[in-house]
Design a protein around this motif. Sequence first.
Motif, mmCIF file in Angstrom:
data_model
loop_
_atom_site.group_PDB
_atom_site.id
_atom_site.type_symbol
_atom_site.label_atom_id
_atom_site.label_comp_id
_atom_site.label_asym_id
_atom_site.label_seq_id
_atom_site.Cartn_x
_atom_site.Cartn_y
_atom_site.Cartn_z
ATOM 1 N N ASN A 117 105.629 -16.552 -30.059
ATOM 2 C CA ASN A 117 104.650 -16.764 -28.973
ATOM 3 C C ASN A 117 105.277 -17.454 -27.756
ATOM 4 N N LYS A 118 106.596 -17.350 -27.648
ATOM 5 C CA LYS A 118 107.354 -17.812 -26.476
ATOM 6 C C LYS A 118 107.269 -19.328 -26.246
ATOM 7 N N LEU A 119 107.066 -20.082 -27.328
ATOM 8 C CA LEU A 119 107.232 -21.531 -27.216
ATOM 9 C C LEU A 119 108.714 -21.871 -27.159
ATOM 10 N N GLU A 120 109.547 -20.964 -27.650
ATOM 11 C CA GLU A 120 110.991 -21.008 -27.460
ATOM 12 C C GLU A 120 111.421 -19.628 -26.979
ATOM 13 N N THR A 121 112.450 -19.586 -26.164
ATOM 14 C CA THR A 121 112.946 -18.299 -25.658
ATOM 15 C C THR A 121 114.386 -18.083 -26.102
ATOM 16 N N THR A 124 118.317 -17.264 -26.182
ATOM 17 C CA THR A 124 119.470 -17.303 -25.276
ATOM 18 C C THR A 124 120.045 -15.895 -25.132
ATOM 19 N N LYS A 125 120.047 -15.172 -26.243
ATOM 20 C CA LYS A 125 120.473 -13.773 -26.256
ATOM 21 C C LYS A 125 119.547 -13.004 -27.196
ATOM 22 N N GLY A 126 119.488 -11.699 -26.995
ATOM 23 C CA GLY A 126 118.725 -10.846 -27.896
ATOM 24 C C GLY A 126 117.303 -10.582 -27.423
ATOM 25 N N ASP A 127 116.579 -9.786 -28.200
ATOM 26 C CA ASP A 127 115.238 -9.350 -27.821
ATOM 27 C C ASP A 127 114.268 -9.490 -28.989
ATOM 28 N N ILE A 128 113.000 -9.706 -28.652
ATOM 29 C CA ILE A 128 111.917 -9.791 -29.630
ATOM 30 C C ILE A 128 110.864 -8.769 -29.239
ATOM 31 N N PHE A 129 110.395 -8.025 -30.243
ATOM 32 C CA PHE A 129 109.424 -6.959 -30.002
ATOM 33 C C PHE A 129 108.180 -7.175 -30.861
ATOM 34 N N ILE A 130 107.016 -6.902 -30.287
ATOM 35 C CA ILE A 130 105.767 -6.844 -31.043
ATOM 36 C C ILE A 130 105.235 -5.435 -30.896
ATOM 37 N N GLY A 171 108.582 -9.623 -20.869
ATOM 38 C CA GLY A 171 107.796 -9.525 -19.646
ATOM 39 C C GLY A 171 106.342 -9.928 -19.787
ATOM 40 N N LEU A 172 105.941 -10.347 -20.986
ATOM 41 C CA LEU A 172 104.539 -10.700 -21.196
ATOM 42 C C LEU A 172 104.238 -12.094 -20.658
ATOM 43 N N GLU A 193 102.922 -15.732 -20.628
ATOM 44 C CA GLU A 193 102.911 -16.639 -21.767
ATOM 45 C C GLU A 193 101.508 -16.997 -22.238
ATOM 46 N N VAL A 194 100.631 -17.372 -21.314
ATOM 47 C CA VAL A 194 99.283 -17.798 -21.701
ATOM 48 C C VAL A 194 98.536 -16.660 -22.367
ATOM 49 N N GLN A 195 98.617 -15.478 -21.796
ATOM 50 C CA GLN A 195 97.939 -14.316 -22.365
ATOM 51 C C GLN A 195 98.471 -14.011 -23.761
ATOM 52 N N LEU A 196 99.794 -14.090 -23.936
ATOM 53 C CA LEU A 196 100.405 -13.825 -25.244
ATOM 54 C C LEU A 196 99.902 -14.828 -26.276
ATOM 55 N N ARG A 197 99.890 -16.110 -25.893
ATOM 56 C CA ARG A 197 99.505 -17.157 -26.857
ATOM 57 C C ARG A 197 98.039 -17.079 -27.242
#
Length: 322
Positions: free
Chosen positions: A49-53, A55-61, A68-69, A71-75
């Motif tokens: 939920n992007k409380l941490e981002t 340094t490298k790599g990607d996360i997919f849902i 690009g999402l 943060e508030v909307q995602l959380r």
Amino acid sequence: MIRFERVTKQFPDGTEALKDISVVFPTHKLTVVIGPSGCGKTTLMRMVNKLETPTKGDIFIDEKPITGLEEVQLRRSIGYVIQRIGLFPHMTIAKNVSLVPRLLEWPEEQTAKRVDELLKLVGLAPDTYKERYPLELSGGQQQRVGVVRALAGNPNIILMDEPFSALDPISREQLQDDLRKLQQEIQKTIVFVTHDMDEALKIADSIIVMREGKIEQVGTPQELISNPANDFVESFIGLDRINRQRSFGERKLKEFLGVFAENPKEGALQISGEATIDEAFTEMEKSGYSFLQIIDGGKTLAYANDRDLVKAALRKEEAETV
């Protein structure tokens, strides 16, 4: 589905909390992340939920990158349950539970209905509890409210950060049972962080074992018990626990009826109550069925899945060590 692709997290002081992590959290399953303190398990969860981002790599849902999402909307679209519960003491239980629906601007009638149905789901009668305040509830009751508050906005994903660790053993065991029953009803994608291996074996569909920012093994509870990937996983599970649970594989299913489900399950594979736990695991793996229908003389005794079989072994172990 949540997917991490070669994710690394390095903090400003140079600490590398995650090291080239690639892993999948399956949809509608409860995945437990476990490991020693400082292994990176909470950092891994907080990245969803992007409380941490990274340094490298990607996360997919659902195969969409979260980079690009907003943060508030995602959380707001992800439920979050923490160890400290985090209920607002000046708000009633109803207002605590309805927090996200109100932020999402749900109609008042819909919000009130949602509060009532969620409280009923965890055994808290709305007429009795919804106008009370958090300090009027026990610790276990407060944590139940914390869980349903995370469900209130009907998120597909729920993050749980050691939610039961501050509770007494009896309340903790009851909430573990409640969570399993709840998950069977709601079928959410749950990421659950803990340091307690018994808890992980009891509640998980899948377990991720971590050490020093890396993943050592991913598997079902039975896979970890049967085939630890290396010496670290074996020692972290505990050789005594592994040996005891393996020995229970020779016990007959009918010995464990008290911890199996009584409600019928569609598409269950019939098996005799005289079969052993080991035989049950083998039959499930061969058949591809998710549930067993345990029978004796044409009569149904209970229903069980692979997680229930591991849970039965845990209960048997506890009873014999008292």
